[in-house]
Design a protein around this motif. Structure first.
Motif, PDB file in Angstrom:
ATOM      1  N   PHE A 293       0.731  -1.237  -0.284  1.00  7.67           N
ATOM      2  CA  PHE A 293      -0.225  -0.066   0.156  1.00  7.67           C
ATOM      3  C   PHE A 293       0.817   1.224   0.149  1.00  7.67           C
ATOM      4  O   PHE A 293       0.530   2.225  -0.703  1.00  7.67           O
ATOM      5  CB  PHE A 293      -0.919  -0.051   1.244  1.00  7.67           C
ATOM      6  CG  PHE A 293      -1.986  -0.873   1.272  1.00  7.67           C
ATOM      7  CD1 PHE A 293      -2.989  -1.016   0.153  1.00  7.67           C
ATOM      8  CD2 PHE A 293      -2.164  -1.745   1.716  1.00  7.67           C
ATOM      9  CE1 PHE A 293      -4.234  -1.679   0.071  1.00  7.67           C
ATOM     10  CE2 PHE A 293      -3.170  -3.034   1.762  1.00  7.67           C
ATOM     11  CZ  PHE A 293      -4.273  -2.621   0.934  1.00  7.67           C
ATOM     12  N   LEU A 294       2.085   1.596   0.650  1.00  5.54           N
ATOM     13  CA  LEU A 294       2.645   2.490   0.848  1.00  5.54           C
ATOM     14  C   LEU A 294       3.191   2.950  -0.406  1.00  5.54           C
ATOM     15  O   LEU A 294       3.313   4.108  -0.861  1.00  5.54           O
ATOM     16  CB  LEU A 294       3.793   2.373   1.904  1.00  5.54           C
ATOM     17  CG  LEU A 294       4.510   3.540   2.259  1.00  5.54           C
ATOM     18  CD1 LEU A 294       3.584   4.536   3.039  1.00  5.54           C
ATOM     19  CD2 LEU A 294       5.510   3.431   3.413  1.00  5.54           C
ATOM     20  N   PRO A 295       3.829   2.190  -1.258  1.00  4.00           N
ATOM     21  CA  PRO A 295       4.242   2.525  -2.763  1.00  4.00           C
ATOM     22  C   PRO A 295       3.106   3.139  -3.597  1.00  4.00           C
ATOM     23  O   PRO A 295       3.299   3.781  -4.255  1.00  4.00           O
ATOM     24  CB  PRO A 295       5.038   1.322  -3.248  1.00  4.00           C
ATOM     25  CG  PRO A 295       5.499   0.364  -1.995  1.00  4.00           C
ATOM     26  CD  PRO A 295       4.174   0.549  -1.175  1.00  4.00           C
ATOM     27  N   GLN A 300       0.434   6.698  -6.649  1.00  3.33           N
ATOM     28  CA  GLN A 300      -1.048   7.004  -7.406  1.00  3.33           C
ATOM     29  C   GLN A 300      -1.657   8.360  -6.724  1.00  3.33           C
ATOM     30  O   GLN A 300      -2.351   8.921  -7.275  1.00  3.33           O
ATOM     31  CB  GLN A 300      -2.051   5.850  -6.905  1.00  3.33           C
ATOM     32  CG  GLN A 300      -1.520   4.806  -7.968  1.00  3.33           C
ATOM     33  CD  GLN A 300      -2.629   3.438  -7.585  1.00  3.33           C
ATOM     34  OE1 GLN A 300      -3.243   3.552  -6.518  1.00  3.33           O
ATOM     35  NE2 GLN A 300      -2.452   2.481  -8.289  1.00  3.33           N
ATOM     36  N   VAL A 301      -1.271   8.707  -5.456  1.00  5.06           N
ATOM     37  CA  VAL A 301      -1.740   9.814  -4.767  1.00  5.06           C
ATOM     38  C   VAL A 301      -0.600  11.011  -4.775  1.00  5.06           C
ATOM     39  O   VAL A 301      -1.206  12.117  -5.331  1.00  5.06           O
ATOM     40  CB  VAL A 301      -2.288   9.598  -3.513  1.00  5.06           C
ATOM     41  CG1 VAL A 301      -2.891  10.850  -2.718  1.00  5.06           C
ATOM     42  CG2 VAL A 301      -3.400   8.640  -3.553  1.00  5.06           C
ATOM     43  N   LEU A 302       0.462  10.700  -4.308  1.00  5.66           N
ATOM     44  CA  LEU A 302       1.607  11.856  -4.152  1.00  5.66           C
ATOM     45  C   LEU A 302       2.303  12.015  -5.518  1.00  5.66           C
ATOM     46  O   LEU A 302       2.715  13.257  -5.672  1.00  5.66           O
ATOM     47  CB  LEU A 302       2.650  11.576  -3.292  1.00  5.66           C
ATOM     48  CG  LEU A 302       1.864  11.428  -1.794  1.00  5.66           C
ATOM     49  CD1 LEU A 302       3.142  11.031  -1.012  1.00  5.66           C
ATOM     50  CD2 LEU A 302       1.071  12.617  -1.259  1.00  5.66           C
ATOM     51  N   GLY A 303       1.762  11.198  -6.644  1.00  2.00           N
ATOM     52  CA  GLY A 303       2.630  11.431  -7.993  1.00  2.00           C
ATOM     53  C   GLY A 303       3.930  11.114  -8.184  1.00  2.00           C
ATOM     54  O   GLY A 303       4.722  11.734  -8.866  1.00  2.00           O
ATOM     55  N   MET A 304       4.584  10.636  -7.070  1.00  2.00           N
ATOM     56  CA  MET A 304       6.098  10.442  -7.110  1.00  2.00           C
ATOM     57  C   MET A 304       6.436   9.062  -8.246  1.00  2.00           C
ATOM     58  O   MET A 304       5.465   8.231  -8.405  1.00  2.00           O
ATOM     59  CB  MET A 304       6.551   9.863  -5.831  1.00  2.00           C
ATOM     60  CG  MET A 304       6.472  10.921  -4.688  1.00  2.00           C
ATOM     61  SD  MET A 304       6.618  10.113  -3.043  1.00  2.00           S
ATOM     62  CE  MET A 304       8.322   9.953  -2.978  1.00  2.00           C
ATOM     63  N   GLY A 305       7.477   9.191  -8.802  1.00  2.00           N
ATOM     64  CA  GLY A 305       8.027   8.524  -9.904  1.00  2.00           C
ATOM     65  C   GLY A 305       8.550   7.207  -9.200  1.00  2.00           C
ATOM     66  O   GLY A 305       8.811   7.026  -7.938  1.00  2.00           O
ATOM     67  N   PRO A 306       8.802   6.005  -9.885  1.00  2.00           N
ATOM     68  CA  PRO A 306       9.447   4.824  -9.436  1.00  2.00           C
ATOM     69  C   PRO A 306      10.585   5.082  -8.643  1.00  2.00           C
ATOM     70  O   PRO A 306      10.938   4.317  -7.458  1.00  2.00           O
ATOM     71  CB  PRO A 306       9.502   4.088 -10.804  1.00  2.00           C
ATOM     72  CG  PRO A 306       8.808   4.416 -11.846  1.00  2.00           C
ATOM     73  CD  PRO A 306       8.770   5.898 -11.503  1.00  2.00           C
ATOM     74  N   SER A 358      -3.505  12.025   3.595  1.00  2.00           N
ATOM     75  CA  SER A 358      -4.322  12.692   2.708  1.00  2.00           C
ATOM     76  C   SER A 358      -4.037  12.693   1.274  1.00  2.00           C
ATOM     77  O   SER A 358      -3.024  12.587   1.022  1.00  2.00           O
ATOM     78  CB  SER A 358      -4.817  13.998   3.436  1.00  2.00           C
ATOM     79  OG  SER A 358      -3.710  14.797   3.269  1.00  2.00           O
ATOM     80  N   ALA A 359      -4.908  13.285   0.556  1.00  2.00           N
ATOM     81  CA  ALA A 359      -4.932  13.239  -0.750  1.00  2.00           C
ATOM     82  C   ALA A 359      -3.965  14.578  -1.263  1.00  2.00           C
ATOM     83  O   ALA A 359      -3.113  14.588  -2.284  1.00  2.00           O
ATOM     84  CB  ALA A 359      -5.988  13.405  -1.794  1.00  2.00           C
ATOM     85  N   ASP A 360      -4.194  15.497  -0.508  1.00  2.00           N
ATOM     86  CA  ASP A 360      -3.073  16.674  -0.736  1.00  2.00           C
ATOM     87  C   ASP A 360      -2.192  16.947   0.142  1.00  2.00           C
ATOM     88  O   ASP A 360      -1.449  17.839   0.547  1.00  2.00           O
ATOM     89  CB  ASP A 360      -4.302  18.016  -0.379  1.00  2.00           C
ATOM     90  CG  ASP A 360      -4.696  18.130   0.894  1.00  2.00           C
ATOM     91  OD1 ASP A 360      -4.655  17.046   1.712  1.00  2.00           O
ATOM     92  OD2 ASP A 360      -5.425  19.209   1.233  1.00  2.00           O
ATOM     93  N   GLY A 361      -1.583  15.501   0.688  1.00  2.00           N
ATOM     94  CA  GLY A 361      -0.411  15.682   1.778  1.00  2.00           C
ATOM     95  C   GLY A 361       0.805  15.451   0.866  1.00  2.00           C
ATOM     96  O   GLY A 361       0.884  15.781  -0.362  1.00  2.00           O
ATOM     97  N   ASN A 362       2.148  15.500   1.575  1.00  2.00           N
ATOM     98  CA  ASN A 362       3.136  15.376   0.961  1.00  2.00           C
ATOM     99  C   ASN A 362       4.212  14.184   1.832  1.00  2.00           C
ATOM    100  O   ASN A 362       3.747  13.659   2.861  1.00  2.00           O
ATOM    101  CB  ASN A 362       3.916  16.715   0.951  1.00  2.00           C
ATOM    102  CG  ASN A 362       4.062  17.109   2.352  1.00  2.00           C
ATOM    103  OD1 ASN A 362       4.998  16.784   2.957  1.00  2.00           O
ATOM    104  ND2 ASN A 362       3.266  18.104   2.763  1.00  2.00           N
ATOM    105  N   TYR A 363       5.302  13.924   0.969  1.00  2.00           N
ATOM    106  CA  TYR A 363       6.206  12.668   1.839  1.00  2.00           C
ATOM    107  C   TYR A 363       6.285  13.121   3.161  1.00  2.00           C
ATOM    108  O   TYR A 363       6.486  12.417   3.920  1.00  2.00           O
ATOM    109  CB  TYR A 363       7.276  12.496   0.564  1.00  2.00           C
ATOM    110  CG  TYR A 363       8.123  11.575   1.304  1.00  2.00           C
ATOM    111  CD1 TYR A 363       8.080  10.109   1.105  1.00  2.00           C
ATOM    112  CD2 TYR A 363       9.302  12.039   1.885  1.00  2.00           C
ATOM    113  CE1 TYR A 363       8.645   8.971   1.885  1.00  2.00           C
ATOM    114  CE2 TYR A 363      10.241  11.000   2.686  1.00  2.00           C
ATOM    115  CZ  TYR A 363      10.000   9.645   2.364  1.00  2.00           C
ATOM    116  OH  TYR A 363      10.867   8.778   2.927  1.00  2.00           O
TER     117      TYR A 363
END
Length: 499
Positions: A293-295, A300-306, A358-363
């Motif tokens: 779930f974490l990756p 999918q939510v934070l938009g981070m690349g691989p 949340s959806a608008d969170g950050n790492y």
């Protein structure tokens, strides 16, 4: 089925540290292969022309073979010689990894992943049993298990990082090529540094019991993994789970009546093996789901690349290694039961923190802090529960004990991932009717992390009951005191959980 004693006995190694490093590298390789494909599934699906539901079987095929065959692999290691089974497993694992990287079709790739799982089922219990052979008792075993816990957790997190790096740099086939190369290097190190061991003289292999439990575990793991895609009411899923329950009952009847049972009653006589395996199943149900779930949340939510997603797992991996390293010291100061409970509650607190994402969170705000807590708790708990599950086991059953604790972790993980994925999917589907996609996904992940936290809190309560009862009633001494078991196995390990 009679097996004559193998003739490869040699004196103990004079370089236990080097031998442990080689064995730990084997365990790291197995754990790496479990998670290295997670962030690359979209690229694998496109490159191997897999259907939408076929991509998940790149993960499931490995987990299915691994979980179903661990008991057989552990017993084979005890009977045929642990070193030779480990080397054979590494060779099979390396070959399957190479084929997976070269696969031009989805069918070949999934089949290669299943063979990878078969090799891993030989590697994991044999490597753990050999590590216990190299460090049979005393403080050295505590440190060895600390290393074991560190590389196990680091393998899970490192797989996500390496998978992202290789996928982004050279493409998904290099995920499998790198694993193949690593397995070959580990094989060479094991052959050079790990002492030879012998199988049991004229031992009898429980072929009927092994076949029965292997088919039962195959049905169980397949049913649980298939349920994630088809739902729990699917006829095939229900049939597989019913067959698993029936066959496990048959296996119990078989084992009671056989003089050379696959799981002999003596394995459970200390009371610690059962407690360690039950708690490891609860830990596994959360552990494997976490790296699923974490990756997904990061991508999918934070938009981070691989690559960024993989790098984001580094704090968790470092915290895990730190927790594993300090576990024996903490146990020596506050006792094993308190250490297990504290570790489970620490990880539960980290997962509860993740349930606020949340959806608008950050790492930095939503992932970094809880990852450190989860890593610390996971590292300590893994070391302590592995020690509990192998403590007091007769030497001739060490491979089986290693296979059993790995089986409970894998099966627990399959159950947990299937249940949590179903929960997250249901919550997301409901939320998507009135919320944006990223917020709906976040709601599903929050639900999964909340339940995961509750499972570990329950595990802490179970640990308070079982570890005290199983250890204090057996007269086990604190880890700082010398004790000699009735079978003459010497001093108790320093990190052996005690009340």
């Amino acid at each position: 089925m009679n097996l004559a004693r193998t003739q490869d006995q040699a004196p103990p190694t004079r370089q236990p540290g080097a031998a442990l490093a080689a064995l730990a590298a084997a365990q790291f390789t197995v754990m790496l292969a479990t998670s290295i494909v997670n962030v690359a599934l979209p690229q694998i699906r496109a490159g191997a022309n897999l259907p939408a539901d076929g991509a998940t079987w790149v993960i499931n095929a490995y987990a299915l073979a691994f979980g179903a065959l661990l008991l057989a692999g552990g017993r084979a290691a005890d009977l045929l010689g642990r070193r030779r089974v480990l080397i054979a497993g590494l060779a099979l694992f390396a070959g399957a990894s190479l084929v997976a990287g070269l696969a031009a079709s989805g069918g070949v790739l999934i089949a290669a992943r299943a063979v990878q799982g078969l090799g891993a089922a030989a590697i994991a219990p044999a490597a753990l049993a050999l590590a216990m052979d190299v460090f049979p008792s005393g403080p050295g075993r505590g440190r060895a298990l600390g290393v074991w816990g560190a590389v196990s957790g680091a393998g899970g997190a490192g797989g996500v990082l390496l998978g992202g790096l290789l996928t982004q740099a050279w493409g998904w086939p290099w995920i499998f090529h790198s694993v193949a190369l690593g397995a070959v290097l580990v094989l060479i190190a094991v052959a050079a540094l790990v002492p030879r061991t012998a199988g049991r003289e004229y031992a009898r292999f429980d072929l009927l019991g092994t076949a029965t439990v292997t088919v039962a575990l195959t049905c169980l793991v397949w049913g649980l993994t298939a349920a994630r895609g088809t739902g729990w009411t699917d006829v095939r899923v229900l049939g597989a789970l019913a067959a698993a329950g029936t066959l496990l009952g048959v296996f119990g009847v078989i084992e009671i009546r056989r003089p050379h049972a696959l799981i002999p009653p003596r394995l459970m006589t200390t009371g610690r093996v059962a407690a360690g395996n039950l708690l490891m199943a609860l830990l596994g149900s959360v552990w494997i789901a976490l790296f699923f779930f974490l990756p997904l949340y990061q991508q999918q939510v934070l938009g981070m690349g691989p690559l960024a997603t993989g790098a984001g797992q580094l704090p968790l991996a470092v915290a895990n290694m730190l927790g594993a390293a300090v576990a024996p010291r903490i146990s020596g100061r506050i006792g094993g039961t308190a250490t297990v409970i504290a570790a489970l509650l620490t990880e539960a607190a980290g997962l509860l923190w993740l349930s606020r994402l949340s959806a608008d969170g950050n790492y930095l705000a939503d992932v970094l802090g809880p990852s450190v807590l989860v890593g610390l708790g996971l590292g300590i708990a893994f070391v302590m529960l592995t020690a509990l599950a192998v403590d007091g086991v007769p030497p001739q059953d060490a491979g089986l004990a290693g296979g059993l604790v790995n089986t409970t972790r894998q099966v627990g993980g399959a159950i947990g991932l299937a249940a949590l994925a179903t929960l997250a999917g249901s919550v997301t589907a409901h939320a998507s009717t009135h919320q944006p996609p990223t917020e709906a996904l976040s709601a599903g992940y929050r639900a999964a992390f909340t339940v995961s936290s509750a499972v570990l809190a329950f595990g802490a309560v179970v640990a308070l009951t079982l570890t005290r009862r199983s250890l204090t009633t057996r007269g086990v001494l604190p880890p700082t005191a010398a004790s000699t078991t009735s079978s003459g196995q010497g001093q108790a390990a320093r990190c052996t959980p005690t009340g």
